[in-house]
Design an enzyme around this catalytic site. Structure first.
Site, PDB file in Angstrom:
ATOM      1  N   GLY A 179       0.945  -1.222   0.093  1.00  0.00           N
ATOM      2  CA  GLY A 179       0.034  -0.145  -0.015  1.00  0.00           C
ATOM      3  C   GLY A 179       0.837   1.436   0.024  1.00  0.00           C
ATOM      4  O   GLY A 179       1.780   1.376   0.814  1.00  0.00           O
TER       5      GLY A 179
ATOM      6  N   GLY B 293      -0.129   4.412  -0.280  1.00  0.00           N
ATOM      7  CA  GLY B 293      -0.992   5.532  -0.353  1.00  0.00           C
ATOM      8  C   GLY B 293      -0.592   6.526   0.544  1.00  0.00           C
ATOM      9  O   GLY B 293       0.602   6.512   0.958  1.00  0.00           O
TER      10      GLY B 293
ATOM     11  N   ILE C 275      -0.482   6.548   3.900  1.00  0.00           N
ATOM     12  CA  ILE C 275       0.369   6.125   5.150  1.00  0.00           C
ATOM     13  C   ILE C 275       1.503   5.440   4.552  1.00  0.00           C
ATOM     14  O   ILE C 275       2.831   5.537   5.026  1.00  0.00           O
ATOM     15  CB  ILE C 275      -0.303   4.962   6.132  1.00  0.00           C
ATOM     16  CG1 ILE C 275      -1.758   5.698   6.764  1.00  0.00           C
ATOM     17  CG2 ILE C 275       0.519   4.462   7.171  1.00  0.00           C
ATOM     18  CD1 ILE C 275      -2.378   4.841   7.716  1.00  0.00           C
ATOM     19  N   GLY C 276       1.431   4.519   3.418  1.00  0.00           N
ATOM     20  CA  GLY C 276       2.550   3.993   2.862  1.00  0.00           C
ATOM     21  C   GLY C 276       3.880   4.890   2.547  1.00  0.00           C
ATOM     22  O   GLY C 276       4.888   4.509   2.709  1.00  0.00           O
TER      23      GLY C 276
ATOM     24  N   ARG D 225     -20.449  -0.585   5.665  1.00  0.00           N
ATOM     25  CA  ARG D 225     -19.382  -1.039   6.518  1.00  0.00           C
ATOM     26  C   ARG D 225     -19.038  -2.745   6.099  1.00  0.00           C
ATOM     27  O   ARG D 225     -17.844  -2.922   5.963  1.00  0.00           O
ATOM     28  CB  ARG D 225     -19.656  -1.124   7.933  1.00  0.00           C
ATOM     29  CG  ARG D 225     -18.695  -1.259   8.811  1.00  0.00           C
ATOM     30  CD  ARG D 225     -19.071  -1.373  10.167  1.00  0.00           C
ATOM     31  NE  ARG D 225     -18.002  -1.593  11.253  1.00  0.00           N
ATOM     32  CZ  ARG D 225     -17.163  -0.587  11.593  1.00  0.00           C
ATOM     33  NH1 ARG D 225     -17.489   0.491  11.380  1.00  0.00           N
ATOM     34  NH2 ARG D 225     -16.087  -0.840  12.274  1.00  0.00           N
TER      35      ARG D 225
ATOM     36  N   ASN E 160     -11.831  -5.144   1.789  1.00  0.00           N
ATOM     37  CA  ASN E 160     -10.421  -5.297   2.587  1.00  0.00           C
ATOM     38  C   ASN E 160      -9.932  -6.519   2.955  1.00  0.00           C
ATOM     39  O   ASN E 160      -8.868  -6.884   2.925  1.00  0.00           O
ATOM     40  CB  ASN E 160     -10.244  -3.956   3.647  1.00  0.00           C
ATOM     41  CG  ASN E 160     -10.283  -2.504   3.210  1.00  0.00           C
ATOM     42  OD1 ASN E 160     -10.382  -2.490   2.035  1.00  0.00           O
ATOM     43  ND2 ASN E 160     -10.280  -1.769   4.181  1.00  0.00           N
TER      44      ASN E 160
ATOM     45  N   THR F 271      -4.330  -1.519   8.259  1.00  0.00           N
ATOM     46  CA  THR F 271      -5.580  -1.558   7.433  1.00  0.00           C
ATOM     47  C   THR F 271      -6.860  -1.719   8.277  1.00  0.00           C
ATOM     48  O   THR F 271      -6.754  -2.664   9.027  1.00  0.00           O
ATOM     49  CB  THR F 271      -5.658  -2.544   6.285  1.00  0.00           C
ATOM     50  OG1 THR F 271      -4.393  -2.520   5.364  1.00  0.00           O
ATOM     51  CG2 THR F 271      -6.839  -2.332   5.493  1.00  0.00           C
TER      52      THR F 271
ATOM     53  N   ARG G 157      -2.082   9.538  20.892  1.00  0.00           N
ATOM     54  CA  ARG G 157      -3.142  10.960  20.843  1.00  0.00           C
ATOM     55  C   ARG G 157      -3.677  11.291  22.334  1.00  0.00           C
ATOM     56  O   ARG G 157      -3.565  12.150  22.778  1.00  0.00           O
ATOM     57  CB  ARG G 157      -4.333  10.187  20.270  1.00  0.00           C
ATOM     58  CG  ARG G 157      -4.204  10.213  18.997  1.00  0.00           C
ATOM     59  CD  ARG G 157      -5.530   9.745  17.926  1.00  0.00           C
ATOM     60  NE  ARG G 157      -5.202   9.864  16.463  1.00  0.00           N
ATOM     61  CZ  ARG G 157      -5.747   9.075  15.514  1.00  0.00           C
ATOM     62  NH1 ARG G 157      -6.429   7.981  15.980  1.00  0.00           N
ATOM     63  NH2 ARG G 157      -5.642   9.388  14.318  1.00  0.00           N
TER      64      ARG G 157
ATOM     65  N   HIS H 276      -9.637  -1.261  18.361  1.00  0.00           N
ATOM     66  CA  HIS H 276      -9.444  -0.007  17.592  1.00  0.00           C
ATOM     67  C   HIS H 276     -10.941   0.666  17.234  1.00  0.00           C
ATOM     68  O   HIS H 276     -11.374   0.239  15.980  1.00  0.00           O
ATOM     69  CB  HIS H 276      -8.545  -0.217  16.552  1.00  0.00           C
ATOM     70  CG  HIS H 276      -8.109   0.840  15.923  1.00  0.00           C
ATOM     71  ND1 HIS H 276      -7.864   2.182  16.715  1.00  0.00           N
ATOM     72  CD2 HIS H 276      -8.139   1.683  14.663  1.00  0.00           C
ATOM     73  CE1 HIS H 276      -7.409   3.329  15.833  1.00  0.00           C
ATOM     74  NE2 HIS H 276      -7.677   2.882  14.544  1.00  0.00           N
TER      75      HIS H 276
HETATM   76  O1  TXD Z   1      -4.658   2.856  13.617  1.00  0.00           O
HETATM   77  C1  TXD Z   1      -4.848   2.309  12.821  1.00  0.00           C
HETATM   78  N1  TXD Z   1      -4.799   0.989  12.390  1.00  0.00           N
HETATM   79  C2  TXD Z   1      -5.476   3.031  11.217  1.00  0.00           C
HETATM   80  C3  TXD Z   1      -5.885   2.780  10.069  1.00  0.00           C
HETATM   81  C4  TXD Z   1      -5.071   4.693  11.206  1.00  0.00           C
HETATM   82  C5  TXD Z   1      -5.316   5.470  10.192  1.00  0.00           C
HETATM   83  C6  TXD Z   1      -5.804   4.777   9.134  1.00  0.00           C
HETATM   84  N2  TXD Z   1      -5.946   3.387   9.084  1.00  0.00           N
HETATM   85  C7  TXD Z   1      -6.289   2.678   7.932  1.00  0.00           C
HETATM   86  O2  TXD Z   1      -5.197   2.281   7.095  1.00  0.00           O
HETATM   87  C8  TXD Z   1      -7.356   3.153   6.902  1.00  0.00           C
HETATM   88  O3  TXD Z   1      -8.766   3.020   7.182  1.00  0.00           O
HETATM   89  C9  TXD Z   1      -7.038   2.369   5.615  1.00  0.00           C
HETATM   90  O4  TXD Z   1      -7.552   0.987   5.645  1.00  0.00           O
HETATM   91  C10 TXD Z   1      -5.355   1.966   5.888  1.00  0.00           C
HETATM   92  C11 TXD Z   1      -4.531   2.834   4.662  1.00  0.00           C
HETATM   93  O5  TXD Z   1      -4.822   4.332   4.949  1.00  0.00           O
HETATM   94  P1  TXD Z   1      -4.133   5.406   4.075  1.00  0.00           P
HETATM   95  O6  TXD Z   1      -4.549   6.876   4.242  1.00  0.00           O
HETATM   96  O7  TXD Z   1      -2.806   4.902   3.690  1.00  0.00           O
HETATM   97  O8  TXD Z   1      -5.135   4.932   2.879  1.00  0.00           O
HETATM   98  P2  TXD Z   1      -4.842   5.344   1.236  1.00  0.00           P
HETATM   99  O9  TXD Z   1      -4.050   6.693   1.034  1.00  0.00           O
HETATM  100  O10 TXD Z   1      -6.259   5.148   0.499  1.00  0.00           O
HETATM  101  O11 TXD Z   1      -3.790   4.243   0.762  1.00  0.00           O
HETATM  102  C12 TXD Z   1      -4.328   2.823   0.480  1.00  0.00           C
HETATM  103  C13 TXD Z   1      -3.710   2.391  -0.698  1.00  0.00           C
HETATM  104  C14 TXD Z   1      -3.954   2.866  -1.885  1.00  0.00           C
HETATM  105  O12 TXD Z   1      -2.772   3.393  -2.532  1.00  0.00           O
HETATM  106  C15 TXD Z   1      -4.365   1.669  -2.785  1.00  0.00           C
HETATM  107  O13 TXD Z   1      -4.161   1.942  -4.174  1.00  0.00           O
HETATM  108  C16 TXD Z   1      -3.840   0.430  -2.340  1.00  0.00           C
HETATM  109  O14 TXD Z   1      -3.754   0.800  -0.639  1.00  0.00           O
HETATM  110  N3  TXD Z   1      -4.381  -0.760  -2.451  1.00  0.00           N
HETATM  111  C17 TXD Z   1      -3.817  -1.983  -2.832  1.00  0.00           C
HETATM  112  N4  TXD Z   1      -2.065  -2.064  -2.442  1.00  0.00           N
HETATM  113  C18 TXD Z   1      -1.694  -3.101  -2.758  1.00  0.00           C
HETATM  114  N5  TXD Z   1      -2.467  -4.176  -3.111  1.00  0.00           N
HETATM  115  C19 TXD Z   1      -3.829  -4.211  -3.301  1.00  0.00           C
HETATM  116  N6  TXD Z   1      -4.504  -5.206  -3.388  1.00  0.00           N
HETATM  117  C20 TXD Z   1      -4.489  -2.873  -2.910  1.00  0.00           C
HETATM  118  N7  TXD Z   1      -5.804  -2.393  -2.908  1.00  0.00           N
HETATM  119  C21 TXD Z   1      -5.419  -1.162  -2.781  1.00  0.00           C
END
Ligand code: TXD
Length: 319
Positions: free
Chosen positions: A10, A12, A14-15, A89, A96, A120, A152, A176
């Protein structure tokens, strides 16, 4: 000595932040994996071009090919969708979960020796899916949530007492979600428990209750401000602290979603509890003694996690 290899599934919000922090903290080489064409390659190239300025030497690779995970020491998983208008949901849960399943199978195939940190959402269920599908031992599969929730809580407390965040310790347990359990009795400012600070009149129970409530809703507060996504800087820092404790064998005590085998009266479920993270992964689950009120709150939180897991099982069996 070879640098550690860290795979980020991932790429995005966070990544990308994780990759940046790994560079700045010199933790190792990075494979940034995403399914969006060109995006992980573009972000990796941008990030590594900051290395001459920041002074870190590392190899950053963008990829959409699971084979590039080969030999990773740590995998941090943020892949997934956020809820969009019109999506229930349940939709998010199944979508996911199927992403996590695919990621898990590839972790098993290419880097079964790795330490896996799941980020995630819905977190407690996704980490469970990851462990089940990857077949990795439970002490090497953990979920990130408690470190963020505790951070936090710590920040809000530092504001209340007008002291450095470094001198505030706080602990949040449970799932969480809104039922998480910030533990007032085990949270301290300069080593003094909050309960004593209330007793001596340095703050009030009402103020602390308000901070607890703000902590519980911490994620939602940011989502409602950002509107287009959820928090990512603090979540990334939180996951990095877990990876760092593993890679450097720091044996930090961090609140993580860990597999319980009877601790706190919970069996066969991932729930947020304090654990020791060292070179073997989760090396110990710390059992703090809870009073009746705390145990009750924890039980409510465990129930919320259990019901989402069983909801997921039901939905899956209907597929
Ligand atoms: O405390 C915690 N655990 C959290 C969790 C705190 C904040 C956010 N939290 C969760 O992290 C949020 O609800 C999301 O489920 C994840 C990722 O958050 P982020 O803000 O990084 O989300 P993005 O920017 O949408 O990035 C997700 C990326 C995006 O680039 C997609 O293209 C990619 O995931 N994606 C994939 N990557 C690899 N493989 C597959 N199959 C795939 N599908 C989507």
């Amino acid at each position: 000595m070879a640098r550690a290899k860290i795979a980020l599934i991932g790429g995005g919000n966070i990544g990308g932040t994780l990759a940046h922090l790994i560079g700045l903290k010199r933790l190792g080489d990075v494979v940034l994996f995403d399914v969006v064409e060109g995006m992980p390659q573009g972000k990796s190239l941008d990030l590594i071009q900051s290395s001459p300025i920041e002074g870190f030497d590392a190899c950053f690779t963008g990829s959409s090919n699971y084979a590039d995970l080969k030999g990773s020491d740590v995998v941090i998983v943020t892949a997934g969708l956020a809820r969009k208008p019109g999506m229930s949901r349940d939709d998010l849960l199944l979508t996911n979960a199927s992403i996590i399943k695919q990621v898990a199978q590839n972790i098993r195939k290419y880097c079964a020796e790795a330490f896996v940190i799941v980020v995630t959402n819905p977190l407690d269920t996704m980490v469970w899916v990851m462990q089940e599908e990857s077949g990795l031992p439970a002490h090497r599969v953990v979920g990130m949530a408690g470190v963020l929730d505790s951070a936090r809580f710590r920040y809000f407390l530092s504001e209340e007492f007008r002291v450095s965040v470094e001198d505030v310790f706080a602990m949040v347990m449970g799932g969480h979600g809104d039922t998480m359990v910030p533990l007032i009795r085990y949270s301290t400012v300069g080593g003094i428990p909050l309960t004593e600070l209330i007793e001596s009149g340095q703050t009030t129970r009402e103020k602390i209750e308000a901070i607890v409530e703000r902590t519980r809703k911490g994620g939602g507060e940011i989502v409602s401000l950002l509107k287009t996504g959820s928090a990512f800087y603090a979540p990334a820092s939180s996951a990095i602290s877990m990876a760092e404790s593993y890679l450097l064998n720091k044996r930090r005590i961090l609140s993580c979603a860990a597999w319980l085998t009877g601790q706190y009266g919970v069996k066969d479920l991932y729930v947020g509890v304090p654990v020791v993270i060292g070179e073997k992964g989760v090396e110990k689950i710390i059992e703090v003694r809870l009073n009746q009120e705390e145990q009750k709150m924890f039980d409510v939180s465990v129930l919320a996690v259990k019901s989402l897991v069983s909801q997921f099982r039901d939905l899956q069996s209907r597929e």
